[in-house]
Design an enzyme around this catalytic site. Structure first.
Site, PDB file in Angstrom:
ATOM      1  N   ARG A  12       0.832  -1.210   0.000  1.00 52.70           N
ATOM      2  CA  ARG A  12       0.000   0.000   0.000  1.00 52.70           C
ATOM      3  C   ARG A  12       0.871   1.266   0.000  1.00 52.70           C
ATOM      4  O   ARG A  12       0.888   2.014  -0.975  1.00 52.70           O
ATOM      5  CB  ARG A  12      -0.942  -0.025   1.229  1.00 52.70           C
ATOM      6  CG  ARG A  12      -2.093   0.979   1.159  1.00 52.70           C
ATOM      7  CD  ARG A  12      -1.717   2.382   1.585  1.00 52.70           C
ATOM      8  NE  ARG A  12      -1.129   2.440   2.916  1.00 52.70           N
ATOM      9  CZ  ARG A  12      -0.464   3.499   3.372  1.00 52.70           C
ATOM     10  NH1 ARG A  12      -0.294   4.572   2.623  1.00 52.70           N
ATOM     11  NH2 ARG A  12       0.070   3.484   4.582  1.00 52.70           N
ATOM     12  N   ASP A  13       1.624   1.509   1.062  1.00 54.13           N
ATOM     13  CA  ASP A  13       2.412   2.751   1.137  1.00 54.13           C
ATOM     14  C   ASP A  13       3.450   2.779   0.014  1.00 54.13           C
ATOM     15  O   ASP A  13       3.706   3.828  -0.596  1.00 54.13           O
ATOM     16  CB  ASP A  13       3.103   2.843   2.515  1.00 54.13           C
ATOM     17  CG  ASP A  13       3.359   4.269   2.970  1.00 54.13           C
ATOM     18  OD1 ASP A  13       3.556   5.136   2.110  1.00 54.13           O
ATOM     19  OD2 ASP A  13       3.386   4.510   4.187  1.00 54.13           O
ATOM     20  N   HIS A 205       4.907   3.926  12.809  1.00 59.85           N
ATOM     21  CA  HIS A 205       5.035   3.864  11.340  1.00 59.85           C
ATOM     22  C   HIS A 205       6.032   4.949  10.950  1.00 59.85           C
ATOM     23  O   HIS A 205       5.738   6.139  11.049  1.00 59.85           O
ATOM     24  CB  HIS A 205       3.639   4.118  10.748  1.00 59.85           C
ATOM     25  CG  HIS A 205       3.570   4.254   9.259  1.00 59.85           C
ATOM     26  ND1 HIS A 205       2.968   3.294   8.448  1.00 59.85           N
ATOM     27  CD2 HIS A 205       3.945   5.239   8.417  1.00 59.85           C
ATOM     28  CE1 HIS A 205       2.995   3.694   7.188  1.00 59.85           C
ATOM     29  NE2 HIS A 205       3.583   4.878   7.142  1.00 59.85           N
ATOM     30  N   HIS A 207       8.960   6.787   8.460  1.00 55.85           N
ATOM     31  CA  HIS A 207       9.580   7.012   7.148  1.00 55.85           C
ATOM     32  C   HIS A 207      11.042   7.360   7.392  1.00 55.85           C
ATOM     33  O   HIS A 207      11.412   7.841   8.460  1.00 55.85           O
ATOM     34  CB  HIS A 207       8.816   8.091   6.376  1.00 55.85           C
ATOM     35  CG  HIS A 207       7.508   7.580   5.824  1.00 55.85           C
ATOM     36  ND1 HIS A 207       7.334   7.239   4.503  1.00 55.85           N
ATOM     37  CD2 HIS A 207       6.330   7.313   6.432  1.00 55.85           C
ATOM     38  CE1 HIS A 207       6.097   6.795   4.323  1.00 55.85           C
ATOM     39  NE2 HIS A 207       5.456   6.830   5.481  1.00 55.85           N
ATOM     40  N   CYS A 238       3.640   9.205   1.039  1.00 56.92           N
ATOM     41  CA  CYS A 238       2.285   9.693   0.778  1.00 56.92           C
ATOM     42  C   CYS A 238       2.335  10.727  -0.341  1.00 56.92           C
ATOM     43  O   CYS A 238       3.075  11.710  -0.241  1.00 56.92           O
ATOM     44  CB  CYS A 238       1.717  10.308   2.057  1.00 56.92           C
ATOM     45  SG  CYS A 238       0.117  11.084   1.793  1.00 56.92           S
ATOM     46  N   ASN A 247       9.574   4.439   3.427  1.00 59.66           N
ATOM     47  CA  ASN A 247       9.400   3.979   4.808  1.00 59.66           C
ATOM     48  C   ASN A 247      10.698   3.374   5.335  1.00 59.66           C
ATOM     49  O   ASN A 247      11.570   2.976   4.565  1.00 59.66           O
ATOM     50  CB  ASN A 247       8.323   2.892   4.860  1.00 59.66           C
ATOM     51  CG  ASN A 247       6.942   3.450   4.652  1.00 59.66           C
ATOM     52  OD1 ASN A 247       6.616   3.947   3.571  1.00 59.66           O
ATOM     53  ND2 ASN A 247       6.118   3.391   5.678  1.00 59.66           N
TER      54      ASN A 247
HETATM   55  P1  HMG Z   1     -13.636  13.795  -2.014  1.00 59.66           P
HETATM   56  O1  HMG Z   1     -13.514  14.178  -3.467  1.00 59.66           O
HETATM   57  O2  HMG Z   1     -13.702  14.875  -0.999  1.00 59.66           O
HETATM   58  O3  HMG Z   1     -14.847  12.801  -1.787  1.00 59.66           O
HETATM   59  O4  HMG Z   1     -12.444  12.805  -1.693  1.00 59.66           O
HETATM   60  P2  HMG Z   1     -16.371  12.996  -1.829  1.00 59.66           P
HETATM   61  O5  HMG Z   1     -16.931  12.325  -0.623  1.00 59.66           O
HETATM   62  O6  HMG Z   1     -16.740  14.415  -2.135  1.00 59.66           O
HETATM   63  O7  HMG Z   1     -16.722  12.130  -3.115  1.00 59.66           O
HETATM   64  C1  HMG Z   1     -16.210  12.434  -4.404  1.00 59.66           C
HETATM   65  C2  HMG Z   1     -16.260  11.163  -5.265  1.00 59.66           C
HETATM   66  O8  HMG Z   1     -15.352  10.190  -4.720  1.00 59.66           O
HETATM   67  C3  HMG Z   1     -17.626  10.499  -5.270  1.00 59.66           C
HETATM   68  O9  HMG Z   1     -17.767   9.841  -6.530  1.00 59.66           O
HETATM   69  C4  HMG Z   1     -17.517   9.460  -4.192  1.00 59.66           C
HETATM   70  O10 HMG Z   1     -18.387   8.381  -4.371  1.00 59.66           O
HETATM   71  C5  HMG Z   1     -16.072   9.010  -4.380  1.00 59.66           C
HETATM   72  P3  HMG Z   1     -18.538  10.528  -7.763  1.00 59.66           P
HETATM   73  O11 HMG Z   1     -19.902  10.787  -7.212  1.00 59.66           O
HETATM   74  O12 HMG Z   1     -17.768  11.788  -8.085  1.00 59.66           O
HETATM   75  O13 HMG Z   1     -18.449   9.482  -8.810  1.00 59.66           O
HETATM   76  N1  HMG Z   1     -15.497   8.431  -3.174  1.00 59.66           N
HETATM   77  C6  HMG Z   1     -14.809   7.276  -3.159  1.00 59.66           C
HETATM   78  N2  HMG Z   1     -14.501   6.419  -4.154  1.00 59.66           N
HETATM   79  C7  HMG Z   1     -13.791   5.329  -3.796  1.00 59.66           C
HETATM   80  N3  HMG Z   1     -13.385   5.063  -2.543  1.00 59.66           N
HETATM   81  C8  HMG Z   1     -13.690   5.892  -1.532  1.00 59.66           C
HETATM   82  C9  HMG Z   1     -14.436   7.058  -1.828  1.00 59.66           C
HETATM   83  N4  HMG Z   1     -14.899   8.076  -1.092  1.00 59.66           N
HETATM   84  C10 HMG Z   1     -15.549   8.906  -1.906  1.00 59.66           C
HETATM   85  N5  HMG Z   1     -13.278   5.617  -0.285  1.00 59.66           N
HETATM   86  C11 HMG Z   1     -11.416  11.051  -0.455  1.00 59.66           C
HETATM   87  C12 HMG Z   1     -12.270  12.295  -0.387  1.00 59.66           C
HETATM   88  C13 HMG Z   1     -11.030  10.671   0.952  1.00 59.66           C
HETATM   89  C14 HMG Z   1     -12.195   9.937  -1.116  1.00 59.66           C
HETATM   90  C15 HMG Z   1     -10.149  11.347  -1.314  1.00 59.66           C
HETATM   91  O14 HMG Z   1      -9.550  12.529  -0.858  1.00 59.66           O
HETATM   92  C16 HMG Z   1      -9.145  10.234  -1.282  1.00 59.66           C
HETATM   93  O15 HMG Z   1      -9.406   9.141  -1.732  1.00 59.66           O
HETATM   94  N6  HMG Z   1      -7.948  10.484  -0.767  1.00 59.66           N
HETATM   95  C17 HMG Z   1      -6.887   9.485  -0.801  1.00 59.66           C
HETATM   96  C18 HMG Z   1      -5.949   9.695   0.292  1.00 59.66           C
HETATM   97  C19 HMG Z   1      -4.804   8.698   0.225  1.00 59.66           C
HETATM   98  O16 HMG Z   1      -4.927   7.584  -0.249  1.00 59.66           O
HETATM   99  N7  HMG Z   1      -3.644   9.131   0.738  1.00 59.66           N
HETATM  100  C20 HMG Z   1      -2.503   8.268   0.842  1.00 59.66           C
HETATM  101  C21 HMG Z   1      -2.652   7.322   1.980  1.00 59.66           C
HETATM  102  S1  HMG Z   1      -2.366   8.076   3.573  1.00 59.66           S
HETATM  103  C22 HMG Z   1      -0.655   7.877   3.825  1.00 59.66           C
HETATM  104  O17 HMG Z   1       0.055   7.487   2.934  1.00 59.66           O
HETATM  105  C23 HMG Z   1      -0.101   8.119   5.206  1.00 59.66           C
HETATM  106  C24 HMG Z   1       0.170   6.827   5.966  1.00 59.66           C
HETATM  107  O18 HMG Z   1       1.102   6.017   5.285  1.00 59.66           O
HETATM  108  C25 HMG Z   1       0.712   7.129   7.360  1.00 59.66           C
HETATM  109  C26 HMG Z   1       1.883   8.089   7.328  1.00 59.66           C
HETATM  110  O19 HMG Z   1       2.925   7.781   6.749  1.00 59.66           O
HETATM  111  O20 HMG Z   1       1.707   9.139   7.955  1.00 59.66           O
HETATM  112  C27 HMG Z   1      -1.092   6.008   6.158  1.00 59.66           C
HETATM  113 MG    MG Z   2       3.243   6.186   5.365  1.00 60.81          MG
END
Ligand code: HMG
Ligand code: MG
Length: 304
Positions: A12-13, A205, A207, A238, A247
């Site tokens: 994933r990450d 977690h 990096h 991210c 990481n």
């Molecule tokens: P948004 O545009 O604000 O969502 O995105 P919305 O609720 O307004 O919906 C917009 C559209 O997205 C809609 O579809 C929803 O159905 C759809 P449409 O009507 O336009 O066809 N939607 C989704 N589709 C699939 N899966 C979902 C989902 N939710 C809504 N879950 C949202 C908000 C959160 C979805 C968006 O901003 C997003 O997906 N962000 C991704 C964030 C991400 O993956 N970041 C990386 C991971 S975090 C990380 O790496 C840190 C970590 O490793 C820890 C660290 O290191 O600190 C974990």
């Molecule tokens: Mg991370």
């Protein structure tokens, strides 16, 4: 002998932010190699918007593939909201992780919500996951430094961790999203957190942006943490956090832990096999700080 639990987050990450498209079958092969190396827990994918993170669009296929091929492997999937949880549950995921960042701006950039809304949505998602019988993890991201807002107050991290614990999260994952922590900061955070909650429910977690990942992991160990995220080959980052490099590499963590008398159950040769497979997928050299040395040792052994 003391043991530590490692969740490999490379699928994933590590794969969420790659320029090359990775086939589902290759993601499954990477996970199979991790399991063959002795890894017992992986974060396999995320159920996020495919517009935001196209590399994770095949999340349902990844979960189905792991469930079919590796039913005993503990597999978590990242979900940012209830829609993600619904998709994860429908796909057969039995464990989810929500991602709450400790600052306003990081939440906005990552999941398009402010801090208050992100906290409420994470609470609702954890509570609903518990009702569905899923295991739950909650990230507290940018728990040290935020790329937009700078140093994050310790009190904020403790407050958010408590909110996630009270919502029912079984594991709280304190994340150094951009690799800006120091061993002293890690020690101080976990000393404060363990006053509030069971240290066994806390994970870290890390990096490795500045080469301090292993030192920070050691500080966490000394503070009593026994649950670690790491990523084979050190891949990760991210896409919404500028400056987030890879990481802490699983091989670096395993080498440090085993060399210090802690059991991981993970084979370093097995991890090298997974690193080399990931290199073939991504078309570039990978590996943690120890991997050149590890490869030389292995090659000498094979030649002997
Ligand atoms: P948004 O545009 O604000 O969502 O995105 P919305 O609720 O307004 O919906 C917009 C559209 O997205 C809609 O579809 C929803 O159905 C759809 P449409 O009507 O336009 O066809 N939607 C989704 N589709 C699939 N899966 C979902 C989902 N939710 C809504 N879950 C949202 C908000 C959160 C979805 C968006 O901003 C997003 O997906 N962000 C991704 C964030 C991400 O993956 N970041 C990386 C991971 S975090 C990380 O790496 C840190 C970590 O490793 C820890 C660290 O290191 O600190 C974990
Ligand atoms: Mg991370």
């Amino acid at each position: 002998m003391d043991t530590i639990a490692i969740t490999d987050v490379a699928p994933r990450d590590g794969l969420q932010n790659q320029a090359v498209a990775i086939r589902t079958a290759d993601k499954l092969e990477l996970i199979r190699r991790l399991a063959a190396a002795g890894v017992r827990s992986v974060e396999a994918t995320s159920f996020v918007s495919p517009k935001a993170v196209p590399q994770m669009a095949d999340a349902a296929e990844v979960v189905a593939g792991v469930n079919a091929a590796l039913p005993a492997l503990r597999m978590s999937t990242l979900v940012p909201n209830l829609k993600g949880l619904e998709r994860a549950h429908a796909a057969g995921s039995r464990e989810i992780a929500v991602v709450l960042s400790a600052t306003e701006t990081m939440n906005q950039r990552n999941i398009n919500m402010g801090l208050d809304q992100a906290t409420t949505v994470s609470e609702e998602t954890v509570a609903q996951a518990r009702r569905l019988g899923l295991r739950t993890r909650a990230y507290v991201a940018v728990a040290f430094t935020c790329p937009f807002e700078g140093e994050v107050p310790l009190a904020t991290v403790v407050r958010l961790a408590r909110r996630m614990r009270d919502a029912g999260a079984e594991e709280i994952v304190i994340a150094d999203t951009i690799g800006a922590a120091s061993p002293a900061a890690v020690k101080a955070r976990f000393a404060a957190l363990r006053e509030e909650m069971d240290i066994a429910a806390l994970a870290v977690h890390l990096h490795d942006t500045r080469g301090l990942g292993a030192a920070n992991a050691w500080a966490a160990l000394e503070a009593g943490v026994r649950r670690f995220d790491a990523s084979v080959g050190g891949i990760g980052g991210c896409p919404f956090a500028p400056g987030a490099a890879g990481n802490l590499a699983t091989e670096d963590l395993v080498l440090m832990a085993e060399g210090s008398g802690l059991r991981t159950g993970i084979s370093l040769d097995g991890l090298l096999d997974a690193v080399e497979f990931a290199e073939s997928l991504l078309g570039r050299p990978l590996g943690g700080r120890s991997s050149a040395w590890l490869r030389r040792q292995r090659d000498k052994r094979v030649a002997a």
